[in-house]
Design a protein around this motif. Structure first.
Motif, PDB file in Angstrom:
ATOM      1  N   GLY A   1       0.786  -1.218   0.000  1.00 52.30           N
ATOM      2  CA  GLY A   1       0.000   0.000   0.000  1.00 52.30           C
ATOM      3  C   GLY A   1       0.824   1.275   0.000  1.00 52.30           C
ATOM      4  N   GLU A   2       2.112   1.182   0.345  1.00 51.94           N
ATOM      5  CA  GLU A   2       2.950   2.368   0.326  1.00 51.94           C
ATOM      6  C   GLU A   2       3.192   2.867  -1.100  1.00 51.94           C
ATOM      7  N   LEU A   3       2.923   2.018  -2.087  1.00 54.22           N
ATOM      8  CA  LEU A   3       3.118   2.395  -3.487  1.00 54.22           C
ATOM      9  C   LEU A   3       1.782   2.522  -4.222  1.00 54.22           C
ATOM     10  N   GLY A   4       0.715   2.730  -3.471  1.00 54.92           N
ATOM     11  CA  GLY A   4      -0.601   2.833  -4.078  1.00 54.92           C
ATOM     12  C   GLY A   4      -0.734   3.971  -5.068  1.00 54.92           C
ATOM     13  N   HIS A   5       0.089   5.002  -4.915  1.00 55.68           N
ATOM     14  CA  HIS A   5       0.003   6.162  -5.803  1.00 55.68           C
ATOM     15  C   HIS A   5       0.456   5.851  -7.222  1.00 55.68           C
ATOM     16  N   LEU A   6       1.114   4.722  -7.430  1.00 54.14           N
ATOM     17  CA  LEU A   6       1.598   4.402  -8.776  1.00 54.14           C
ATOM     18  C   LEU A   6       0.456   4.091  -9.740  1.00 54.14           C
ATOM     19  N   ILE A   7      -0.648   3.586  -9.211  1.00 55.14           N
ATOM     20  CA  ILE A   7      -1.816   3.237 -10.028  1.00 55.14           C
ATOM     21  C   ILE A   7      -3.039   3.693  -9.244  1.00 55.14           C
TER      22      ILE A   7
ATOM     23  N   MET B   1      -1.376   6.284 -14.109  1.00 50.75           N
ATOM     24  CA  MET B   1      -0.400   5.234 -13.838  1.00 50.75           C
ATOM     25  C   MET B   1       1.001   5.748 -14.129  1.00 50.75           C
ATOM     26  N   HIS B   2       1.927   5.471 -13.212  1.00 50.41           N
ATOM     27  CA  HIS B   2       3.334   5.797 -13.418  1.00 50.41           C
ATOM     28  C   HIS B   2       3.965   4.590 -14.112  1.00 50.41           C
ATOM     29  N   GLY B   3       4.063   4.668 -15.436  1.00 48.71           N
ATOM     30  CA  GLY B   3       4.413   3.521 -16.236  1.00 48.71           C
ATOM     31  C   GLY B   3       5.738   2.862 -15.930  1.00 48.71           C
ATOM     32  N   ARG B   4       6.794   3.650 -15.791  1.00 52.71           N
ATOM     33  CA  ARG B   4       8.122   3.083 -15.602  1.00 52.71           C
ATOM     34  C   ARG B   4       8.228   2.321 -14.289  1.00 52.71           C
ATOM     35  N   ASP B   5       7.754   2.928 -13.201  1.00 51.45           N
ATOM     36  CA  ASP B   5       7.808   2.258 -11.904  1.00 51.45           C
ATOM     37  C   ASP B   5       6.866   1.062 -11.863  1.00 51.45           C
TER      38      ASP B   5
ATOM     39  N   ALA C   1       2.702  -5.981 -23.762  1.00 50.75           N
ATOM     40  CA  ALA C   1       3.549  -7.034 -24.326  1.00 50.75           C
ATOM     41  C   ALA C   1       4.939  -7.042 -23.707  1.00 50.75           C
ATOM     42  N   ARG C   2       5.455  -5.875 -23.364  1.00 52.22           N
ATOM     43  CA  ARG C   2       6.807  -5.821 -22.797  1.00 52.22           C
ATOM     44  C   ARG C   2       6.878  -6.497 -21.435  1.00 52.22           C
ATOM     45  N   ILE C   3       5.891  -6.241 -20.594  1.00 49.23           N
ATOM     46  CA  ILE C   3       5.860  -6.884 -19.280  1.00 49.23           C
ATOM     47  C   ILE C   3       5.706  -8.393 -19.441  1.00 49.23           C
ATOM     48  N   LEU C   4       4.797  -8.816 -20.317  1.00 45.14           N
ATOM     49  CA  LEU C   4       4.565 -10.239 -20.526  1.00 45.14           C
ATOM     50  C   LEU C   4       5.825 -10.948 -20.982  1.00 45.14           C
ATOM     51  N   THR C   5       6.533 -10.341 -21.927  1.00 41.08           N
ATOM     52  CA  THR C   5       7.749 -10.955 -22.456  1.00 41.08           C
ATOM     53  C   THR C   5       8.842 -11.029 -21.397  1.00 41.08           C
ATOM     54  N   THR C   6       9.018  -9.942 -20.648  1.00 42.25           N
ATOM     55  CA  THR C   6      10.077  -9.908 -19.640  1.00 42.25           C
ATOM     56  C   THR C   6       9.837 -10.936 -18.543  1.00 42.25           C
ATOM     57  N   VAL C   7       8.600 -11.031 -18.052  1.00 44.15           N
ATOM     58  CA  VAL C   7       8.299 -11.992 -16.994  1.00 44.15           C
ATOM     59  C   VAL C   7       8.499 -13.421 -17.494  1.00 44.15           C
TER      60      VAL C   7
END
Length: 342
Positions: free
Chosen positions: A194-200, A225-229, A267-273
């Motif tokens: 929850g400390e990073l809730g501000h990202l989305i 949404m903060h895309g990079r983080d 697609a980038r997240i899917l491929t990396t994971v």
């Protein structure tokens, strides 16, 4: 910190049917570039998306949920359930929950029905809730639906989100069964930060903003949404949770995974994971190219589409993982059963 929920002995939740639905309005990249400062190439190379589906005016999340839920009930050849769980970030209204209306429209009567809010991890959190109802002998059969009309909270002028998010619903029927039969839900790995809730987030519209007595800034009513983080945390947590789920299922490792179904974020997240997990391309399920990121609906919609296309067959050992706002994430396993496809 993650929470691991072991499968209780003797009584487990078993998947018996799936269904998916996207609204008929299809929007291509070319249609978006007409009003956004972007291009088809930019969208495809960064997200993997070529088209997505959007609700028409007057269509709500409940409408999507009813369609997907009805198809899942038909897939399971099961007209009745004891409870309905609806995972959504876009309820029809703040109060009451949308699930009871969906249950009524599906003809389920006065069964227990409630909403779960875990953004793009909603289906997995809903799966844990449904499995818990079954394990506690509160219900023998549960209809789990994940539905989002995400375009209703996305700023149509924001190219970083407007090109990614879309609308749709997916559903699964679960019944009481045994942990060693096909379709049995494996150990659940869930976590949040929850400390990073501000990202989305959608900053305004809730009690914090309303309690000030001040009108919300127009831009604060939209999803941001903060895309990079977000990318970094999504990759980290989906990878770790996936490894934990496979280990707790007693599988030998990722070599035992026949099909990998991750939240269709981009697609980038899917491929990396998948690359980090060393899952071969032929074992990765994806439909993001044609439907975009449908929020909590993405995993069950992907399962329904993959089963109908023959990419997912009985006996396949399946790994599921998701990440979303909260921050919240999760993963689990199951062996795909025989299910009807509609």
């Amino acid at each position: 910190m993650t929470t691991s929920i072991a499968v209780p002995p003797g009584r487990s939740a078993v998947l018996t049917g799936v269904g998916g639905y996207v609204p008929p309005t299809r929007v291509t990249n070319e249609e978006l570039t007409a009003r956004l400062e972007t291009s088809d190439e930019w969208i495809r190379t960064r997200t993997g998306i070529t088209a997505r589906h959007m609700v028409s005016p007057g269509t709500a999340t409940s409408d999507l949920a009813v369609e997907a839920g009805g198809r899942a009930l038909k897939s399971a050849d099961e007209p009745r359930v004891d409870a309905l769980v609806l995972a959504t970030t876009t309820p029809d209204r703040p109060c009451p929950a949308t699930a009871p209306e969906v249950a009524a429209r599906l003809g389920l009567g006065t069964v227990a029905a409630f909403d779960v809010a875990a953004v793009c991890s909603g289906f997995l959190y809903g799966l844990a809730a449904a499995a818990g109802l079954i394990a506690a002998q509160i219900a023998d059969r549960v209809l789990l639906i994940a539905a989002d009309a995400f375009t209703t909270i996305v700023d149509p002028a924001d190219r970083t989100t407007a090109v990614i998010f879309a609308d749709g619903a997916g559903a699964a029927v679960l019944r009481a069964g045994h942990a060693d039969e096909p379709g049995a839900v494996g150990p659940m790995v869930l976590g949040s930060d929850g400390e990073l809730g501000h990202l989305i987030e959608v900053p305004a519209g809730g009690s914090r903003q309303r309690s000030t007595g001040l009108a919300a800034a127009p831009e604060d009513l939209f999803f941001r949404m903060h895309g990079r983080d977000t990318y970094r945390h999504a990759v980290e947590h989906m990878t770790t949770a996936s490894r934990q789920a496979v280990e707790q299922a007693g599988w030998r490792g990722m070599a035992d995974v026949d099909r990998f179904a991750a939240h269709q974020a981009n697609a980038r997240i899917l491929t990396t994971v998948a690359d980090r997990l060393e899952i071969p391309e032929g074992r990765r399920l994806s439909n993001i190219e044609h439907v975009g990121n449908t929020g909590g609906a993405s995993i069950p919609l992907l399962l329904a589409h993959s089963a109908r296309a023959g990419r997912l067959a009985a006996g396949h050992r399946l790994l599921l993982t998701a990440f979303g706002g909260g921050l919240a994430w999760g993963a689990t396993t199951l062996v795909w059963p025989e299910v009807g496809t509609f």
